[in-house]
Design an enzyme around this catalytic site. Structure first.
Site, mmCIF file in Angstrom:
data_model
loop_
_atom_site.group_PDB
_atom_site.id
_atom_site.type_symbol
_atom_site.label_atom_id
_atom_site.label_comp_id
_atom_site.label_asym_id
_atom_site.label_seq_id
_atom_site.Cartn_x
_atom_site.Cartn_y
_atom_site.Cartn_z
ATOM 1 N N GLN A 283 4.104 1.788 -5.548
ATOM 2 C CA GLN A 283 5.222 1.686 -4.520
ATOM 3 C C GLN A 283 6.324 2.819 -4.521
ATOM 4 O O GLN A 283 6.670 3.041 -5.800
ATOM 5 C CB GLN A 283 6.008 0.289 -4.372
ATOM 6 C CG GLN A 283 5.177 -0.891 -4.125
ATOM 7 C CD GLN A 283 4.656 -1.042 -2.544
ATOM 8 O OE1 GLN A 283 5.042 0.157 -1.817
ATOM 9 N NE2 GLN A 283 4.134 -2.002 -2.209
ATOM 10 N N ASP A 381 -2.209 -7.822 -0.015
ATOM 11 C CA ASP A 381 -1.245 -6.489 0.175
ATOM 12 C C ASP A 381 -2.208 -5.452 0.379
ATOM 13 O O ASP A 381 -2.432 -4.441 -0.238
ATOM 14 C CB ASP A 381 -0.652 -6.183 -1.177
ATOM 15 C CG ASP A 381 0.434 -5.225 -1.051
ATOM 16 O OD1 ASP A 381 0.593 -4.595 0.111
ATOM 17 O OD2 ASP A 381 1.091 -4.638 -2.039
ATOM 18 N N CYS A 408 2.423 -2.972 5.203
ATOM 19 C CA CYS A 408 3.494 -1.898 5.506
ATOM 20 C C CYS A 408 2.981 -1.397 7.045
ATOM 21 O O CYS A 408 3.351 -0.439 7.403
ATOM 22 C CB CYS A 408 2.713 -0.883 4.641
ATOM 23 S SG CYS A 408 0.987 -0.220 4.959
#
Length: 453
Positions: A283, A381, A408
């Site tokens: 990240q 994720d 995202c």
């Protein structure tokens, strides 16, 4: 009917998910670059399509109190931060609304609790990774960022969202290229040597990795470049030469050669140490990653007895966070190098209740479930494209008590939630927490708690 180059006046009544202002002329939608809802503008039509037009502001007749002066001098040309004309508080409101709009429009979900976006105390210099293309300008080599919707390189002396040492690294490499007349890459022909400068900065340890992306393994006078970087970059722990001979827009190639220092750097995140390699995903916002992962673990409500899956686990960040509070944590990741890093990270942190598997999550996860490896909590994720339907089907069949979905991309998130919350699937969204991982850009990260209905 609107025509190209015509001048119009209109009230801005909404915003698109791209951050464009939305107004209407006789019911026909007009998207206006750089406008904020609540404003009235005089604008020039630059494109007319079947269902909408696009316009550029010529004059602000009425401005929003949330309008601010962009802090970047090349903001209008650079393709990076598209929301700098808004106050930071306004960007947080905008991102929450983007999540809500997608859940409603695509997910067909209503009455969902979407919390206020968690922002940063200081939303500047937050990026721990920078990618600078290098190419020929009008007469000399230039480095910076690509212009909006093009591959023209815009020189950016100082970028307000990058770590200051990333900008300095870019300047050192560009100076080396100019001084020694090193040929730079030409996207059109594929000729040239130096393509990109990539930096990775570990905010928790201060270690810095510099990656020089080139078309072949031989850089003339490379020792001189190493000397300049060692002298100019405090905390420099690694210089990597990455070989990418392929034409296209993929930045990194598959081959890495360590020119100086270590093959990897290490970062510390909430007491856990992680290896970061040239090709590994990590990240980009160290501060907000801590916020995001804390929220994910909070939603999981682990008591210490659970078996946990972490799908699309990367180098094992969420897996190891969860393993500290669960009986067993299983990570699945398609990139073999990331899986090996995840295993090393578990050993490095003395965590011995993890398992990691290499392969596509939509293939490995159903196989493990068929072998009887079920879970109480599943973390998901995925990349921007979201989850494969096979994976979602397996989730429903396994029926864990809780699913924690980190996304995202609000649109693919909404699509996947629609599947999970269908009558047949039997799950419901309890809460959504947007997190501002990418200040001043249109992007937003979301953490979602999903429970069995």
């Amino acid at each position: 009917m609107l025509k190209k180059n015509s001048i119009i006046e209109l009230n801005i009544t909404g915003m698109t998910h791209e951050g464009l202002g939305v107004g209407r002329v006789d019911g026909f939608a007009v998207f206006v670059q750089g406008a904020i809802d609540g404003e009235r503008v005089r604008a020039k039509i630059i494109k007319v399509l079947k269902s909408y037009a696009v316009a550029r502001v010529m004059e602000f007749i009425k401005t929003s109190p949330q309008r601010v002066k962009p802090f970047c001098p090349v903001y209008k040309r650079c393709g990076g931060c598209s929301l700098q004309h808004m106050s930071y508080e306004k960007t947080l409101e905008f991102k929450r609304q983007v999540v809500i709009d997608n859940l409603t429009r695509i997910g067909r979900l209503s009455d969902i609790t979407v919390n206020k976006t968690i922002g940063m105390e200081n939303p500047l210099n937050y990026r721990n990774k920078a990618q600078y293309p290098i190419g020929m300008g009008k007469d000399v080599p230039v480095a910076g960022f690509f212009a909006r919707r093009s591959h023209e390189i815009i020189e950016v002396p100082i970028c307000g969202i990058q770590h200051p040492l990333s900008d300095k690294t870019k300047d050192i490499v560009l100076e080396f290229v100019k001084d020694l007349k090193i040929p730079v890459y030409d996207e059109t022909t594929g000729a040239g040597l130096i393509r990109h400068v990539v930096t990775k900065t570990a905010f928790g340890t201060g270690e810095i990795m510099v990656i020089i992306v080139a078309t072949c393994p031989e850089i003339p006078n490379v020792d001189n470049l190493i000397y300049r970087l060692k002298k100019g970059i405090p905390g420099l722990a690694s210089i990597i030469l990455n070989i990418n001979p392929k034409q296209g827009n993929v930045v990194l190639g598959d081959q890495n050669i360590t020119l100086y220092g270590k093959d990897i750097i290490e970062d510390i995140l909430e007491g856990l140490t992680f290896e970061i390699s040239p090709l590994s995903f990590y990240q980009i916002n160290w501060d907000q990653t801590r916020v995001l992962y804390k929220k994910a673990i909070e939603y999981a409500a682990l008591s210490g007895n659970e078996t946990v899956y972490d799908l699309y686990c990367g180098i094992g960040t969420i897996t190891l966070f969860a393993a500290r509070k669960a009986a067993r944590a299983i990570g699945i990741e398609v990139v073999p190098e990331a899986v090996e890093a995840a295993k090393r990270n578990a050993l490095k942190n003395n965590i011995n209740n993890t398992e990691f598997y290499t392969g596509k999550a939509e293939e490995v996860f159903p196989k493990l479930f068929a072998e009887g490896k079920e879970a109480d909590v599943v973390f998901v994720d995925p990349p921007r494209k979201g989850c494969d339907e096979t994976l979602l089907k397996t989730l429903v069949e396994m029926s864990p008590n809780r699913i924690v979905y980190v996304s995202c991309n609000p649109s693919t998130l909404a699509r996947d939630l629609k599947y999970l919350c269908s009558t047949d699937a039997g799950y419901e969204v309890k809460e959504v927490q947007p997190v501002d991982m990418f200040p001043w850009t249109k992007h937003v990260e979301s953490c979602v708690l999903i429970t069995r209905d």
